[in-house]
Design an enzyme around this catalytic site. Sequence first.
Site, mmCIF file in Angstrom:
data_model
loop_
_atom_site.group_PDB
_atom_site.id
_atom_site.type_symbol
_atom_site.label_atom_id
_atom_site.label_comp_id
_atom_site.label_asym_id
_atom_site.label_seq_id
_atom_site.Cartn_x
_atom_site.Cartn_y
_atom_site.Cartn_z
ATOM 1 N N SER A 168 0.873 -1.165 0.032
ATOM 2 C CA SER A 168 -0.113 0.113 0.150
ATOM 3 C C SER A 168 0.834 1.289 0.026
ATOM 4 C CB SER A 168 -0.852 -0.039 0.983
ATOM 5 O OG SER A 168 -1.937 0.874 1.147
ATOM 6 N N ASP A 187 -13.137 12.587 -10.237
ATOM 7 C CA ASP A 187 -12.653 14.004 -9.777
ATOM 8 C C ASP A 187 -11.202 14.370 -10.446
ATOM 9 O OD1 ASP A 187 -14.323 12.332 -7.699
ATOM 10 O OD2 ASP A 187 -14.370 14.715 -7.150
ATOM 11 N N HIS A 222 -3.959 -0.488 -4.509
ATOM 12 C CA HIS A 222 -5.347 -1.071 -4.145
ATOM 13 C C HIS A 222 -6.113 -0.505 -5.455
ATOM 14 C CE1 HIS A 222 -5.146 -0.852 0.175
ATOM 15 N NE2 HIS A 222 -4.169 0.141 0.153
#
Length: 421
Positions: A168, A187, A222
């Site tokens: 991560s 976004d 992820h």
Amino acid sequence: MHVHLGCTLLLVLLVNEVLCRTTSSILQSQLGAQGRSLVLVGGALSDNNAAVYNTIVQMAGGKGQARIGIVTSASLDPNTQYQGYSDVFINRYGAAATLHINVSIWDSSVAIDDHLANQVRNMTGFFFGGGDQSRTVQAMYLAGHKDSPVLSAIRDQFMAGAVIAGSSAGSACQPSSVMVTGGVSWDALKDGAQTSSKHTDDLTYNPDGGLGFLEGYVIDTHFANRGREGRMIRLLSDTYTLSRGTRRGVGIDENTALVVTHASTSNGRGQVLGEAGVTFFDLTSSYVDQSQRYFSIRNVYLTYLTHGDVYHLHDHDVTFAQDKTPLLGNENYDHALTSTDIFYGKSSSSSRKPEFLRVAASIFDARLDSSSYGTTYEKNPTFRVEMSKTGQSAVGYVKRAHDFHTDLHSYKNMYVSIHAA
Ligand SMILES: *[C@@H]1O[C@H](CO)[C@@H](O)[C@H](O)[C@H]1NC(C)=O
Ligand SMILES: *[C@@H]1O[C@H](CO)[C@@H](O)[C@H](O)[C@H]1NC(C)=O
């Protein structure tokens, strides 16, 4: 040969095999076998993921030898993170020892602690835990982006052959290129990349880059699980002209690793290990249409690799795993799928493919269609993502399992364009 004789002598004298493998002798053989190396995990690494943990321990010198420094600078709870990983590395996967590298934004004395830096020089591998990659960069560097003594010691070990692993944020902090620090795909496409923002959905990045252990690629994690394809494309497109910009990126899925060996050489290779896959982005021939009101890009190429496939980091070629077969002529379906929520990821318990991968795999698994598309769930604007298997020698491979969602699809050079619908 010196080392060998020395060991034999020590063996005879002390009858203690362990003493034979000094840190430098372990690193020397690791450097010979795998060059400079990294194991980059995409987050949500399961304690049961023996393939990934055994690989890290192996690449750090093997069971009973590996000494792993655990870096907790990204975490809000460094002690618990250290204890968790230390327990797994030693008690489940046979590492000889761990060291808590407790560099932290809350205590700037740790990164400059010479005693800790000396202990770091006794490590044969490192594991960077998750959290927030911005904290790691802030804690590891001194003013002016200068290596702290602890980072400098980690860098020396890496150059000498110690493996750098992370999960991560512990992977996302590793590039020399710009470092992604937040945001979601829609976004990102709508508002572009910014160096800071109050809104967590906005795409943000650090223009100074990460720790610099992997060159030439932005690293994100992820990845398909959170539908981050749009955010990677916009980040690369907006930042490649910066001094630490690049037109290439890697997005690593959860509980999956990219195992890099011979980094920064012409033999550099990244092998995929684990349950999902790794997406490689190529924007070297991309084109942004500035005349459009909203972001509009074409000529983006995506390569998605799964367990056993190898990406050649230097010439960007691919070697598919031997247990996979070409999809051309072996397609299971007539038509490709579409999606109305193209950046929808998946929950960890689901065996369903994330939407982006579902549409992409369906194109390569279709006899009659060579392209398809998905749109964003969010509106004003709705973005439309077009994907195609024509051009630039696109090719798909598969390892069949039970059904479409469990089949392991891989592909090289899928064409992508994005524009407002
Ligand atoms: C690690 O650093 C944190 C933050 O400074 C501190 O709270 C914690 O006690 C440290 N852990 C150890 C074992 O020293
Ligand atoms: C290096 O690690 C070994 C094994 O854990 C330990 O016995 C030795 O004392 C360490 N040396 C230093 C300088 O920390």
